[in-house]
Design an enzyme around this catalytic site. Structure first.
Site, PDB file in Angstrom:
ATOM      1  N   CYS A  17      -7.824   4.570  -6.397  1.00  0.00           N
ATOM      2  CA  CYS A  17      -7.049   5.676  -6.959  1.00  0.00           C
ATOM      3  C   CYS A  17      -5.580   5.307  -6.823  1.00  0.00           C
ATOM      4  O   CYS A  17      -5.225   4.403  -6.077  1.00  0.00           O
ATOM      5  CB  CYS A  17      -7.282   6.963  -6.179  1.00  0.00           C
ATOM      6  SG  CYS A  17      -8.992   7.493  -6.159  1.00  0.00           S
ATOM      7  N   HIS A  53     -28.389 -36.190 -24.984  1.00  0.00           N
ATOM      8  CA  HIS A  53     -28.490 -36.053 -26.443  1.00  0.00           C
ATOM      9  C   HIS A  53     -27.128 -36.149 -27.122  1.00  0.00           C
ATOM     10  O   HIS A  53     -26.920 -35.559 -28.170  1.00  0.00           O
ATOM     11  CB  HIS A  53     -29.183 -34.733 -26.792  1.00  0.00           C
ATOM     12  CG  HIS A  53     -30.564 -34.648 -26.238  1.00  0.00           C
ATOM     13  ND1 HIS A  53     -31.627 -35.363 -26.752  1.00  0.00           N
ATOM     14  CD2 HIS A  53     -31.060 -33.967 -25.176  1.00  0.00           C
ATOM     15  CE1 HIS A  53     -32.713 -35.106 -26.048  1.00  0.00           C
ATOM     16  NE2 HIS A  53     -32.395 -34.258 -25.077  1.00  0.00           N
ATOM     17  N   GLU A  64     -17.438 -21.718 -19.698  1.00  0.00           N
ATOM     18  CA  GLU A  64     -16.241 -20.966 -19.319  1.00  0.00           C
ATOM     19  C   GLU A  64     -15.202 -21.887 -18.674  1.00  0.00           C
ATOM     20  O   GLU A  64     -14.004 -21.774 -18.938  1.00  0.00           O
ATOM     21  CB  GLU A  64     -16.636 -19.803 -18.383  1.00  0.00           C
ATOM     22  CG  GLU A  64     -15.502 -18.982 -17.822  1.00  0.00           C
ATOM     23  CD  GLU A  64     -14.614 -18.297 -18.863  1.00  0.00           C
ATOM     24  OE1 GLU A  64     -14.957 -18.306 -20.051  1.00  0.00           O
ATOM     25  OE2 GLU A  64     -13.544 -17.796 -18.475  1.00  0.00           O
ATOM     26  N   ARG A  87      -5.316   1.889 -11.612  1.00  0.00           N
ATOM     27  CA  ARG A  87      -6.071   2.060 -10.376  1.00  0.00           C
ATOM     28  C   ARG A  87      -7.150   3.132 -10.463  1.00  0.00           C
ATOM     29  O   ARG A  87      -8.005   3.240  -9.591  1.00  0.00           O
ATOM     30  CB  ARG A  87      -5.124   2.425  -9.228  1.00  0.00           C
ATOM     31  CG  ARG A  87      -4.041   1.413  -8.965  1.00  0.00           C
ATOM     32  CD  ARG A  87      -3.168   1.872  -7.828  1.00  0.00           C
ATOM     33  NE  ARG A  87      -3.936   2.000  -6.605  1.00  0.00           N
ATOM     34  CZ  ARG A  87      -4.220   0.991  -5.788  1.00  0.00           C
ATOM     35  NH1 ARG A  87      -3.785  -0.211  -6.060  1.00  0.00           N
ATOM     36  NH2 ARG A  87      -4.929   1.196  -4.698  1.00  0.00           N
ATOM     37  N   ASN A 138      -6.411   8.139  -1.489  1.00  0.00           N
ATOM     38  CA  ASN A 138      -7.001   6.934  -2.076  1.00  0.00           C
ATOM     39  C   ASN A 138      -7.811   6.271  -0.978  1.00  0.00           C
ATOM     40  O   ASN A 138      -7.260   5.892   0.049  1.00  0.00           O
ATOM     41  CB  ASN A 138      -5.878   5.997  -2.558  1.00  0.00           C
ATOM     42  CG  ASN A 138      -6.371   4.587  -2.839  1.00  0.00           C
ATOM     43  OD1 ASN A 138      -7.501   4.401  -3.253  1.00  0.00           O
ATOM     44  ND2 ASN A 138      -5.520   3.607  -2.625  1.00  0.00           N
ATOM     45  N   GLY A 139      -9.121   6.171  -1.161  1.00  0.00           N
ATOM     46  CA  GLY A 139      -9.953   5.541  -0.148  1.00  0.00           C
ATOM     47  C   GLY A 139     -11.288   6.244  -0.034  1.00  0.00           C
ATOM     48  O   GLY A 139     -11.666   7.026  -0.904  1.00  0.00           O
ATOM     49  N   TRP A 195     -10.203   7.439  -9.343  1.00  0.00           N
ATOM     50  CA  TRP A 195     -11.388   6.704  -9.733  1.00  0.00           C
ATOM     51  C   TRP A 195     -12.487   7.173  -8.797  1.00  0.00           C
ATOM     52  O   TRP A 195     -12.454   6.912  -7.595  1.00  0.00           O
ATOM     53  CB  TRP A 195     -11.168   5.193  -9.610  1.00  0.00           C
ATOM     54  CG  TRP A 195     -12.382   4.438  -9.986  1.00  0.00           C
ATOM     55  CD1 TRP A 195     -13.068   4.519 -11.162  1.00  0.00           C
ATOM     56  CD2 TRP A 195     -13.096   3.511  -9.177  1.00  0.00           C
ATOM     57  NE1 TRP A 195     -14.156   3.701 -11.136  1.00  0.00           N
ATOM     58  CE2 TRP A 195     -14.207   3.074  -9.939  1.00  0.00           C
ATOM     59  CE3 TRP A 195     -12.925   3.007  -7.894  1.00  0.00           C
ATOM     60  CZ2 TRP A 195     -15.128   2.152  -9.449  1.00  0.00           C
ATOM     61  CZ3 TRP A 195     -13.834   2.096  -7.411  1.00  0.00           C
ATOM     62  CH2 TRP A 195     -14.911   1.658  -8.181  1.00  0.00           C
ATOM     63  N   GLU A 250      -7.762 -23.611 -23.036  1.00  0.00           N
ATOM     64  CA  GLU A 250      -6.813 -22.537 -23.315  1.00  0.00           C
ATOM     65  C   GLU A 250      -5.430 -22.815 -22.750  1.00  0.00           C
ATOM     66  O   GLU A 250      -4.433 -22.579 -23.419  1.00  0.00           O
ATOM     67  CB  GLU A 250      -7.315 -21.220 -22.702  1.00  0.00           C
ATOM     68  CG  GLU A 250      -8.399 -20.530 -23.489  1.00  0.00           C
ATOM     69  CD  GLU A 250      -8.855 -19.242 -22.820  1.00  0.00           C
ATOM     70  OE1 GLU A 250      -8.968 -18.226 -23.509  1.00  0.00           O
ATOM     71  OE2 GLU A 250      -9.106 -19.254 -21.591  1.00  0.00           O
ATOM     72  N   LYS A 302     -11.434 -22.457 -20.124  1.00  0.00           N
ATOM     73  CA  LYS A 302     -10.203 -22.238 -19.338  1.00  0.00           C
ATOM     74  C   LYS A 302      -9.266 -23.434 -19.486  1.00  0.00           C
ATOM     75  O   LYS A 302      -8.071 -23.278 -19.674  1.00  0.00           O
ATOM     76  CB  LYS A 302     -10.514 -22.025 -17.841  1.00  0.00           C
ATOM     77  CG  LYS A 302     -11.139 -20.706 -17.453  1.00  0.00           C
ATOM     78  CD  LYS A 302     -10.254 -19.505 -17.572  1.00  0.00           C
ATOM     79  CE  LYS A 302     -10.259 -18.923 -18.925  1.00  0.00           C
ATOM     80  NZ  LYS A 302     -11.181 -17.982 -19.386  1.00  0.00           N
ATOM     81  N   LYS A 329      -3.809 -12.188 -25.930  1.00  0.00           N
ATOM     82  CA  LYS A 329      -4.684 -11.534 -24.959  1.00  0.00           C
ATOM     83  C   LYS A 329      -5.745 -10.707 -25.664  1.00  0.00           C
ATOM     84  O   LYS A 329      -6.886 -10.629 -25.238  1.00  0.00           O
ATOM     85  CB  LYS A 329      -3.825 -10.640 -24.047  1.00  0.00           C
ATOM     86  CG  LYS A 329      -4.584  -9.979 -22.916  1.00  0.00           C
ATOM     87  CD  LYS A 329      -4.884 -10.972 -21.823  1.00  0.00           C
ATOM     88  CE  LYS A 329      -5.888 -10.455 -20.829  1.00  0.00           C
ATOM     89  NZ  LYS A 329      -6.713 -11.547 -20.282  1.00  0.00           N
TER      90      LYS A 329
HETATM   91  C1  G6P Z   1      -8.995 -13.548 -26.641  1.00  0.00           C
HETATM   92  C2  G6P Z   1      -8.550 -13.723 -25.202  1.00  0.00           C
HETATM   93  C3  G6P Z   1      -9.740 -14.137 -24.340  1.00  0.00           C
HETATM   94  C4  G6P Z   1     -10.849 -13.121 -24.473  1.00  0.00           C
HETATM   95  C5  G6P Z   1     -11.236 -12.894 -25.935  1.00  0.00           C
HETATM   96  C6  G6P Z   1     -12.132 -11.688 -26.059  1.00  0.00           C
HETATM   97  O1  G6P Z   1      -9.398 -14.771 -27.145  1.00  0.00           O
HETATM   98  O2  G6P Z   1      -7.534 -14.702 -25.116  1.00  0.00           O
HETATM   99  O3  G6P Z   1      -9.336 -14.226 -22.988  1.00  0.00           O
HETATM  100  O4  G6P Z   1     -11.970 -13.567 -23.759  1.00  0.00           O
HETATM  101  O5  G6P Z   1     -10.078 -12.615 -26.726  1.00  0.00           O
HETATM  102  O6  G6P Z   1     -11.391 -10.568 -25.711  1.00  0.00           O
HETATM  103  P1  G6P Z   1     -11.987  -9.251 -25.134  1.00  0.00           P
HETATM  104  O7  G6P Z   1     -10.784  -8.390 -24.828  1.00  0.00           O
HETATM  105  O8  G6P Z   1     -12.820  -8.650 -26.243  1.00  0.00           O
HETATM  106  O9  G6P Z   1     -12.792  -9.571 -23.950  1.00  0.00           O
END
Ligand code: G6P
Length: 614
Positions: free
Chosen positions: A2, A510, A487, A27, A101-102, A75, A494, A491, A609
Site C-alpha cells: 500500500c 538440427h 528470453e 504500490r 501499509n503492511g 492493495w 534488445e 534480453k 516500452k
Molecule cells: C515491447 C516491450 C517488451 C514487451 C512487449 C510486450 O516489445 O519492449 O518488453 O515484452 O512489448 O509488451 P506487453 O506490455 O504487452 O507485455
C-alpha cells in the site's frame, strides 16, 4: 503493498496528499482514502473503492480544507477491496483515524481480546484492529497518542508503516514503522510523510528515513520527535537528497533496468502476498475462484501475448498442463489476430501484457470476445486497456517497470501463472496433496532464492565484458528452460544489439551446431533437474567444437563446472520453478554486456516500452 502519505504545515493538505497518492499508486490500486483535520477543526475521513481518481470524484463537493492530513492507496491483503475496508480506519470513538501499509500477523488474537472488551469492528481488515488497540491502550493508560502508539505496538507482530490522526489533537501526526518503508520530509515549518520519497521530493530534498521499531511525532512548530517503542529518543539524521525526481526513482542504481533486476525478490514476494498462505498451504487467485466453473470446464486455454510476455506464456503452458491437465496453446497475439483461429465456447483465452496496452494483444482479445470466448488478463499496469477489456484477471503487482527491457514484469508473470496453475490444480484435484503442498512451499521460498541468486552479480559483471567482441550468441535450454533460453537471447538482443538465438537444447543438432566455433558463446541453462544428462551431452558437443560455454548450474554441481568456461550457480529448486531463478543471471549478463558496450540500456534504439501500434 500500500502507499501512505501525510502532510502537516501551512499549505492546504489535500492537493499535496492526492498528488502523493498518485505517485504511490504503483504500490496499491484497489481503494484510496484520506483523513483531514478541516479548517473548522473537525476530523473527516473520505474513502472509496477504486483508484485515486475515484477518490477525487468521491470528495467533490465535500469539505477538503485543512492543513493536516493523511492518505492511503491500498492493495488488499485482509478483506476484499471495498469502501469499508479502505483506509483510513476510525477507532471505536472515531477520535483516531489510521492508515497502514503492511500485515498484522497476530490481528486475530488482538481482535478477540478487544471484542471481549466491548470493541466492535466494521471492516475485515487487520488495520482496524490496530487503531482500536491504540485507542484502547490510550484510554486504559490515560496517556497521549504518541505514548499509546509506542505501547500498542509492543503487542503487535507483523509489518507496518502507520500514520495516525487524532480528532482532539489537531496539530500532530504520529507515525511508526516496522518492515514497511516510511520517509519523513522536512520542509519550512511543514512535514511530509511517504512510503517513499516520490511524494516528497517535489517540496523538499531533506528527508529522514524512519527505521524499524521507531515512532515519530510531527508537530507544528516543533522538531520531529523520534523514539523507539520504549520511549528512548533515537538520534536522527537528515539526509539531503541530491537527486532529481527521475533519478530518485532509480533508487541509486545506474539504470532502471538494474534496479528492476534487483527488485525481483521483492516483486515476486509482493505478487504472492495475500494469494499464497504458507502456514495453511493454500493458494487462492481470486480471479480464478470467481470463475471457477469456467476454468473447471475449460477444454483448452489459449495464451496470447507479445515479446517477453509471450515467453512467460510458454512457461505458463508447461505449468498449466503439468499441474492442471488442461491443454494449452501459446500464440503471438499478432499472428492469432489475423489467422482466423478455431475457437470454441469452452475455450479460455489468457492475455498476458506488462503494459496492458499492446495493440496486437488488445486486438486478439477483441477477436476472442467476438467469438464469445471468455478472456482472462494478466497485466502489470493497473486500469490499463487490457485490464479493462478482459472479463476477469490477475495483476502481477510488480510496480512500474521503466526499463524498456522487461525483467521484473517477466518473473511476476511467471509467478502469477504458477499461482493460477496451482489454483486450478487444487480445484480440479489434478495434483496429489503432497505434491501440491511441496509446490506451495517451494514457490514461497523463491524470493529468498532470488536474493541469493542476485549475489552472483559482481562475478557476472566481471566476465561479461569478455563477450563484447561477440557478434552472435546461442542460448540453449530444455523443458521449462527452453522459454528461458528464448528470453535470455531476447534480453541480449534488445539492449546490447548482439544477435542471439534461443533454441531447445536438443534442436542444436538440427542447425545451430554448424555455427559453433571458438568464437561462439553458448549459454546453456543446465540445472540438475529435467533432462540434465542430455544437456550435459550438449555441452560436451559444444566443447568438442571449441565453443565457449557459459552454464547456469545448480549449486553443488561439479560435473558441468569442469566443462564450462564460465558457470553461474543458482540455488536448488524444483524443475518447474527454475525459470524464476535462471532468468536473473541472464538478465544481468545482458545488462553488463550492454553497459560495457556503452549502449543505452534503459532506452534501447528503435524499441518502445509499450507497443500501441501495429
Ligand atoms: C515491447 C516491450 C517488451 C514487451 C512487449 C510486450 O516489445 O519492449 O518488453 O515484452 O512489448 O509488451 P506487453 O506490455 O504487452 O507485455
Amino acid at each position: 503493498m500500500c502507499g501512505i502519505v501525510g502532510y502537516i504545515g501551512n499549505q492546504q493538505a489535500y492537493p499535496i496528499l492526492i498528488k502523493g497518492l498518485q505517485r504511490l499508486e504503483y504500490r496499491g490500486y484497489d481503494s484510496a482514502g484520506v483523513a483531514l483535520i478541516t479548517d473548522s477543526n473537525d476530523m473527516v475521513v473520505y474513502k472509496t473503492k477504486g483508484k485515486v481518481s475515484d477518490l477525487e470524484d468521491f470528495v467533490q463537493s465535500k469539505d477538503v480544507s485543512g492543513t493536516v492530513g493523511i492518505a492511503h492507496t491500498r492493495w488488499a491483503t485482509h478483506g476484499e477491496p471495498n469502501n469499508v475496508n479502505a483506509h483510513p480506519h476510525y477507532s471505536q470513538s472515531e477520535n483516531l483515524a489510521l492508515i497502514h501499509n503492511g500485515i498484522i500477523e497476530n490481528y486475530a488474537i488482538l481482535k478477540e481480546d478487544l471484542m471481549k472488551r466491548g470493541y466492535t469492528f466494521k471492516s475485515n481488515t487487520d488495520t482496524e484492529v490496530l487503531v482500536q488497540l491504540i485507542e484502547y491502550v490510550k484510554v486504559s493508560n490515560n496517556t497521549d497518542i504518541f505514548h499509546a502508539v509506542q505501547l500498542a505496538l509492543t503487542q503487535v507482530i507483523g509489518a507496518y508503516a502507520i500514520a495516525v490522526l487524532e480528532r482532539n489533537n489537531p496539530n500532530c501526526i504520529v507515525a511508526a514503522r516496522k518492515s514497511s518503508p516510511l520517509v519523513v520530509g522536512i520542509g519550512d515549518d511543514e512535514f511530509f510523510l511517504g512510503s517513499d520519497a516520490s511524494p516528497i521530493i517535489e517540496y523538499t530534498n531533506r528527508v529522514i528515513y524512519i527505521d524499524d521499531d521507531e515512532v515519530v511525532r510531527l508537530e507544528r512548530g516543533k522538531e520531529p520527535r523520534i523514539t523507539n517503542l520504549n520511549n528512548v529518543e533515537k538520534p536522527h539524521q537528515i539526509m539531503e537528497l541530491e537527486m532529481s525526481l527521475s533519478e530518485l526513482e532509480k533508487g541509486g542504481y545506474q539504470h532502471f533496468m538494474l534496479k528492476e533486476i534487483f527488485e525481483q525478490a521483492k516483486t515476486v514476494r509482493e505478487c504472492m502476498r495475500g494469494r499464497i498462505n504458507i502456514d495453511r498451504n493454500t493458494v487462492a487467485m481470486s480471479g480464478i475462484i470467481d470463475n471457477k466453473e469456467k476454468f473447471m470446464n475449460a477444454r483448452r486455454i489459449i495464451i496470447v501475448a507479445c515479446g517477453t510476455s509471450w515467453h512467460a506464456g510458454l512457461i505458463g503452458e508447461y505449468l498449466i498442463e503439468e499441474f492442471a491437465r488442461i491443454p494449452v496453446e501459446v500464440e503471438y497475439a499478432s499472428e492469432f489476430r489475423y489467422r482466423n483461429p478455431v475457437l470454441n465456447k469452452d475455450d479460455i483465452v489468457i492475455a498476458i501484457s506488462q503494459s496492458g496496452e499492446t495493440a496486437d494483444t488488445l486486438a486478439a482479445i477483441e477477436l476472442a470476445h467476438n467469438q464469445g470466448v471468455f478472456v482472462y488478463g494478466i497485466c502489470n499496469v493497473i486500469g490499463s486497456s487490457i485490464a479493462r477489456n478482459t472479463d476477469s484477471g490477475s495483476y502481477t503487482h510488480a510496480g512500474p517497470e521503466i526499463g524498456v527491457a522487461s525483467t521484473k514484469a517477466f518473473t511476476a508473470q511467471v509467478t502469477v501463472l504458477s499461482l493460477i496453475a496451482l489454483t486450478i490444480a487444487k480445484e480440479k484435484g489434478t495434483l496429489s496433496k503432497e505434491l501440491f503442498e511441496s509446490y506451495v512451499t517451494e514457490l514461497s521460498s523463491i524470493p529468498d532464492k532470488m536474493e541469493e541468486t542476485l549475489g552472483v552479480s559482481s562475478y557476472i559483471e566481471k566476465f561479461s565484458g569478455i563477450f563484447t567482441y561477440a557478434k552472435n550468441f546461442i542460448y540453449l535450454g530444455r523443458g521449462y528452460n527452453y522459454p528461458v533460453a528464448l528470453e535470455g537471447a531476447l534480453k541480449l538482443k534488445e539492449i546490447s544489439y548482439i544477435h542471439a538465438e534461443g533454441y531447445p537444447a536438443a534442436e542444436m543438432k538440427h542447425g545451430p551446431i554448424a555455427l559453433i566455433d571458438s568464437e561462439m558463446p553458448v549459454v546453456v541453462i543446465a540445472p540438475n533437474k529435467g533432462m540434465y544428462e542430455k544437456v550435459v551431452s550438449n555441452i560436451q558437443e559444444i566443447k568438442a567444437r571449441k565453443g565457449r560455454v557459459v552454464a547456469i548450474i545448480t549449486k553443488g554441481d561439479t560435473a558441468i563446472k569442469g566443462m564450462a568456461d564460465y558457470y553461474i550457480e543458482i540455488p536448488e529448486t524444483c524443475e518447474c520453478f527454475v525459470p524464476l531463478l535462471a532468468a536473473l543471471p541472464l538478465q544481468l549478463m545482458a545488462y553488463y554486456i550492454a553497459v560495457v558496450k556503452g549502449c543505452n540500456v534503459d532506452q534501447p534504439r528503435n524499441l518502445a516500452k509499450s507497443v500501441t501500434v501495429e
